[in-house]
Design a protein around this motif. Sequence first.
Motif, PDB file in Angstrom:
ATOM      1  N   HIS A 162     -53.766  27.090   8.097  1.00  0.00           N
ATOM      2  CA  HIS A 162     -52.568  27.384   7.320  1.00  0.00           C
ATOM      3  C   HIS A 162     -52.152  26.211   6.454  1.00  0.00           C
ATOM      4  CE1 HIS A 162     -51.625  25.747  11.313  1.00  0.00           C
ATOM      5  NE2 HIS A 162     -50.658  25.093  10.712  1.00  0.00           N
ATOM      6  N   ILE A 163     -52.966  25.151   6.381  1.00  0.00           N
ATOM      7  CA  ILE A 163     -52.661  23.989   5.552  1.00  0.00           C
ATOM      8  C   ILE A 163     -53.479  24.078   4.272  1.00  0.00           C
ATOM      9  CG2 ILE A 163     -52.652  21.473   5.423  1.00  0.00           C
ATOM     10  CD1 ILE A 163     -52.619  21.435   8.478  1.00  0.00           C
ATOM     11  N   GLY A 164     -52.811  24.074   3.121  1.00  0.00           N
ATOM     12  CA  GLY A 164     -53.514  24.112   1.842  1.00  0.00           C
ATOM     13  C   GLY A 164     -54.377  25.347   1.683  1.00  0.00           C
ATOM     14  N   SER A 165     -53.867  26.496   2.133  1.00  0.00           N
ATOM     15  CA  SER A 165     -54.679  27.711   2.126  1.00  0.00           C
ATOM     16  C   SER A 165     -54.451  28.567   0.885  1.00  0.00           C
ATOM     17  CB  SER A 165     -54.384  28.540   3.384  1.00  0.00           C
ATOM     18  OG  SER A 165     -53.003  28.866   3.448  1.00  0.00           O
ATOM     19  N   HIS A 166     -53.774  28.043  -0.120  1.00  0.00           N
ATOM     20  CA  HIS A 166     -53.521  28.844  -1.316  1.00  0.00           C
ATOM     21  C   HIS A 166     -53.254  27.914  -2.495  1.00  0.00           C
ATOM     22  CE1 HIS A 166     -49.277  27.826  -0.769  1.00  0.00           C
ATOM     23  NE2 HIS A 166     -49.438  28.139   0.495  1.00  0.00           N
ATOM     24  N   GLY A 167     -53.063  28.494  -3.649  1.00  0.00           N
ATOM     25  CA  GLY A 167     -52.686  27.729  -4.851  1.00  0.00           C
ATOM     26  C   GLY A 167     -53.775  26.789  -5.310  1.00  0.00           C
ATOM     27  N   ARG A 168     -53.396  25.561  -5.613  1.00  0.00           N
ATOM     28  CA  ARG A 168     -54.306  24.577  -6.193  1.00  0.00           C
ATOM     29  C   ARG A 168     -55.315  24.039  -5.182  1.00  0.00           C
ATOM     30  NH1 ARG A 168     -52.975  22.288 -11.029  1.00  0.00           N
ATOM     31  NH2 ARG A 168     -53.795  20.259 -10.408  1.00  0.00           N
ATOM     32  N   ASN A 169     -55.168  24.383  -3.929  1.00  0.00           N
ATOM     33  CA  ASN A 169     -56.100  23.906  -2.909  1.00  0.00           C
ATOM     34  C   ASN A 169     -57.225  24.895  -2.629  1.00  0.00           C
ATOM     35  OD1 ASN A 169     -54.978  21.248  -1.841  1.00  0.00           O
ATOM     36  ND2 ASN A 169     -53.163  22.556  -1.783  1.00  0.00           N
ATOM     37  N   VAL A 203     -65.036  17.252 -16.426  1.00  0.00           N
ATOM     38  CA  VAL A 203     -64.802  17.644 -15.032  1.00  0.00           C
ATOM     39  C   VAL A 203     -63.373  18.131 -14.800  1.00  0.00           C
ATOM     40  CG1 VAL A 203     -64.685  16.780 -12.655  1.00  0.00           C
ATOM     41  CG2 VAL A 203     -66.683  16.268 -14.071  1.00  0.00           C
ATOM     42  N   PRO A 204     -62.328  17.475 -15.354  1.00  0.00           N
ATOM     43  CA  PRO A 204     -60.970  18.022 -15.166  1.00  0.00           C
ATOM     44  C   PRO A 204     -60.783  19.414 -15.768  1.00  0.00           C
ATOM     45  CG  PRO A 204     -60.861  15.721 -15.820  1.00  0.00           C
ATOM     46  CD  PRO A 204     -62.288  16.146 -15.985  1.00  0.00           C
ATOM     47  N   LEU A 205     -61.618  19.793 -16.740  1.00  0.00           N
ATOM     48  CA  LEU A 205     -61.545  21.153 -17.260  1.00  0.00           C
ATOM     49  C   LEU A 205     -62.113  22.157 -16.259  1.00  0.00           C
ATOM     50  CD1 LEU A 205     -62.699  20.515 -20.951  1.00  0.00           C
ATOM     51  CD2 LEU A 205     -60.360  20.665 -20.069  1.00  0.00           C
ATOM     52  N   LEU A 206     -63.107  21.708 -15.471  1.00  0.00           N
ATOM     53  CA  LEU A 206     -63.707  22.577 -14.465  1.00  0.00           C
ATOM     54  C   LEU A 206     -62.860  22.617 -13.197  1.00  0.00           C
ATOM     55  CD1 LEU A 206     -67.425  21.396 -14.849  1.00  0.00           C
ATOM     56  CD2 LEU A 206     -66.367  23.414 -15.865  1.00  0.00           C
ATOM     57  N   TYR A 207     -62.347  21.447 -12.792  1.00  0.00           N
ATOM     58  CA  TYR A 207     -61.502  21.347 -11.601  1.00  0.00           C
ATOM     59  C   TYR A 207     -60.228  20.592 -11.995  1.00  0.00           C
ATOM     60  CZ  TYR A 207     -65.687  22.749  -9.061  1.00  0.00           C
ATOM     61  OH  TYR A 207     -66.788  23.435  -8.615  1.00  0.00           O
ATOM     62  N   PRO A 208     -59.193  21.310 -12.414  1.00  0.00           N
ATOM     63  CA  PRO A 208     -57.969  20.657 -12.909  1.00  0.00           C
ATOM     64  C   PRO A 208     -57.275  19.782 -11.863  1.00  0.00           C
ATOM     65  CG  PRO A 208     -58.004  23.002 -13.473  1.00  0.00           C
ATOM     66  CD  PRO A 208     -59.114  22.775 -12.517  1.00  0.00           C
ATOM     67  N   GLN A 209     -57.609  19.952 -10.593  1.00  0.00           N
ATOM     68  CA  GLN A 209     -56.993  19.117  -9.559  1.00  0.00           C
ATOM     69  C   GLN A 209     -57.389  17.654  -9.722  1.00  0.00           C
ATOM     70  OE1 GLN A 209     -58.696  21.876  -9.133  1.00  0.00           O
ATOM     71  NE2 GLN A 209     -57.558  23.331  -7.858  1.00  0.00           N
ATOM     72  N   LEU A 210     -58.540  17.396 -10.315  1.00  0.00           N
ATOM     73  CA  LEU A 210     -58.975  16.029 -10.608  1.00  0.00           C
ATOM     74  C   LEU A 210     -58.536  15.653 -12.018  1.00  0.00           C
ATOM     75  CD1 LEU A 210     -62.631  15.690  -9.241  1.00  0.00           C
ATOM     76  CD2 LEU A 210     -60.627  14.420  -8.488  1.00  0.00           C
ATOM     77  N   GLN A 211     -57.793  14.579 -12.133  1.00  0.00           N
ATOM     78  CA  GLN A 211     -57.381  14.104 -13.446  1.00  0.00           C
ATOM     79  C   GLN A 211     -58.419  13.130 -13.997  1.00  0.00           C
ATOM     80  OE1 GLN A 211     -53.352  12.645 -13.317  1.00  0.00           O
ATOM     81  NE2 GLN A 211     -52.614  14.395 -12.094  1.00  0.00           N
ATOM     82  N   HIS A 212     -58.232  12.749 -15.243  1.00  0.00           N
ATOM     83  CA  HIS A 212     -59.215  11.877 -15.899  1.00  0.00           C
ATOM     84  C   HIS A 212     -59.376  10.553 -15.166  1.00  0.00           C
ATOM     85  CE1 HIS A 212     -59.289  14.752 -19.144  1.00  0.00           C
ATOM     86  NE2 HIS A 212     -57.986  14.614 -19.358  1.00  0.00           N
ATOM     87  N   ARG A 213     -58.284   9.990 -14.685  1.00  0.00           N
ATOM     88  CA  ARG A 213     -58.380   8.689 -14.007  1.00  0.00           C
ATOM     89  C   ARG A 213     -59.115   8.808 -12.672  1.00  0.00           C
ATOM     90  NH1 ARG A 213     -52.977  10.219 -13.167  1.00  0.00           N
ATOM     91  NH2 ARG A 213     -52.308  10.226 -10.964  1.00  0.00           N
ATOM     92  N   ILE A 257     -51.353  16.955  -1.150  1.00  0.00           N
ATOM     93  CA  ILE A 257     -51.446  18.388  -0.916  1.00  0.00           C
ATOM     94  C   ILE A 257     -50.844  19.196  -2.057  1.00  0.00           C
ATOM     95  CG2 ILE A 257     -49.277  18.457   0.379  1.00  0.00           C
ATOM     96  CD1 ILE A 257     -52.406  20.528   1.170  1.00  0.00           C
ATOM     97  N   ASP A 258     -49.764  18.724  -2.650  1.00  0.00           N
ATOM     98  CA  ASP A 258     -49.104  19.485  -3.716  1.00  0.00           C
ATOM     99  C   ASP A 258     -49.923  19.500  -5.007  1.00  0.00           C
ATOM    100  OD1 ASP A 258     -46.984  20.038  -2.041  1.00  0.00           O
ATOM    101  OD2 ASP A 258     -45.864  18.238  -2.637  1.00  0.00           O
ATOM    102  N   GLY A 259     -50.709  18.460  -5.226  1.00  0.00           N
ATOM    103  CA  GLY A 259     -51.527  18.401  -6.437  1.00  0.00           C
ATOM    104  C   GLY A 259     -52.894  19.031  -6.285  1.00  0.00           C
ATOM    105  N   GLY A 260     -53.159  19.663  -5.122  1.00  0.00           N
ATOM    106  CA  GLY A 260     -54.484  20.248  -4.874  1.00  0.00           C
ATOM    107  C   GLY A 260     -55.452  19.229  -4.331  1.00  0.00           C
ATOM    108  N   GLY A 261     -54.968  18.382  -3.413  1.00  0.00           N
ATOM    109  CA  GLY A 261     -55.801  17.304  -2.893  1.00  0.00           C
ATOM    110  C   GLY A 261     -57.036  17.764  -2.153  1.00  0.00           C
TER     111      GLY A 261
END
Length: 706
Positions: A145-152, A413-423, A468-472
């Motif tokens: 039940h942890i990170g089971s939806h949304g950006r995760n 890569v951020p276009l494919l997986y938006p959870q990862l930013q450029h930095r 977790i909120d950013g799709g970690g």
Amino acid sequence: MAAEPRGGQQHVVVEDDREDASSVASSTERAFEGEPLPSLGETVTARSAAVSGVLGAVVSVVAMRLNLTSGLLPSLGVPAGLLGFFLARAWIRALDVVGVSHLPFTRQENTLIQTAVVSCSTIAFSGGFGTYILGMSGKSATEGHIGSHGRNVEEPNIGRLIAFLFLVNFSGLFIIVPLRKMMIIRHRLTFPSGTATAHLINSFHTPHGAKQARLQVVTLFKSLGATVLWPIFQWFFAGGKNCGFQIFPTFGMAAYRRGFYFDFSTTNVGIGMICPPMITASMLAGSIVSWGILWPYIETKAGRWFPENLDANDLGGIMGYRVFVGVSMILADGLFTILSALVRTACAMRKRRRGASTASAAAPPFQCLSATERTMRSFDDRRRAQVFLRDRFPTWVAVASYAALAALSVVAVPLLYPQLQHRHVAAAYVAAPVFAFCNAYGVGVTDMNLSATYGKIAMMVFSSWVGIDGGGVVAGLAACGIIVSAVSGSSDFMQDFKTGYLTLTSPRAMLVGQVAGTALGCVVNPAIFWVFYKVYNMGGGGGDSADVDSANADVAPYARAYRGIAVLSVSRHGLSEHSVLLCKLFFAMVLALSAAREVAERRRWRALRYIPSTISVAVAFFVPPRIPVGMAVGCLALHVWRRHVDAGGARLLSPAVASGLICGDGLGSLASSMLTLLRARPPICIKFVSRFENQKLDAFLATRHA
């Protein structure tokens, strides 16, 4: 002696002086002294391209199935070299029959084929199809039940997979190219798997070796031919849920319910024949401890240690104990292995540095040779070094290529997986060369590829960084993919460089084969994965459960482990009671066993044979017990063959038999999977039930007939 170039072929000029009779007798290159070295155009041919493409696709099917079921991937260099030799010879015989001229098949071309095939098929592992890719999916996310939806959560998509693999899989090649001279010539690292493959290829191209190779190939194809029909035969009897030979309760119904049975998988039998007996015994012991003792005991604590009536895959229940205890063991083994490898590598570097200093001090003052030339004492070493150093790769080209790939990935890569930013992507590419060098040097010394461990470290760092909120969870898994691809590609390419060094294959030809094989693998492996993904219903969406082989219910056991590590990195909330305590206990136990094994190995204690492999025990906490049981059957069969049938024949032919069992099962499973994908229904259901259930069934049928 010197020879002039002739046509497109090149001879190597080697000064042969002060060699005694023993060195001449043991020289490998003396046997090939009269053969001219092929040019790049005579090595990279239409024949090598066709054979590499066919074999790369076939071996990738086998590797993908192994990755998705057992999570194990044996070394593919030997079967790739053997099959490449056979197919190229078959090509030549076919041309001879029709009277078409052709170039001779050389060991250099054989090495190129092996390099392309291995670089293509190993993407089944480094591509993360059974680990971080499925770990992102919604089906894995519903296990907790942890990170089971949304950006995760990110569902696999074949287009995104191909794009991601093309972005991350070439970086490792350019990391390691500038280091090839240092590792292979200066430090003379062993790279055991690459060395073994080179000796095999060299032996194929001698008269006696060609005869043995022909016998091995015939045996392999006999084994493959018989095995490839077995999964198709089994398919006809799997016409319903829990139907088929795979559900045979070998040790009784009680053991079957705990997963202890032989499922007639020839893949597991073949793996058991290839793996050392200690690996198989350790996995079997791990299955008994976990699936036979620990998990049944924890299940009795339902309602006290964790809530009752939870979904079987909920990380808040029994699944949480399975995942996190196993993860703690894997992390402990990885930590100890990294520290041990670093210590061994540092000791080896210091020893070589001292040896080089001693040799330099002892050299006569008039000897105006470079350090590399001074270490090349034998005829073989001098000839190999001259060929290996003939093709030069400017360091600035490799650095610029890596920088260009990194810049492209930072944007794409951020276009494919938006959870990862450029930095985040930029940080991963900064860390990758350090990890790649450490891993490649460690592989050269110990033959242990720790790319997955470095990937887990990156996963924990980036998951906690994003949060977790950013799709970690997805961010950590994607960063793991970047690191694993770069680190694994570097060490694999250096193994191939060692093979090329020992077979006098041009490094430029090796680079061509590696790039071509990697490009093919970036397309072929996602396509194969997509077939299995649909057939095994890994997405969890719809489908008739009767169409899915029940023996494949435990597909990709490592996916939940990888997601579990990412979840632990972003949050510790929601873990079951006592799970943290058990994780600490097993973490400490693995460290203690690993330390004991290291001490026993260094001091050559006999007790070493009784200390289990900790990573094998940890793997058994994830994979169902039927896999170690199948491996034990293969190990026992090989033992009987060696001790009571024919020891020499077992030593020569057992690798071919095992490869045939694995390859045949993989190809047969693909064929049966295609039948299921085409919605063909098996006509028969064979099912095994207990005597009590059989009596109830007989009574029911008697009532109906009455």
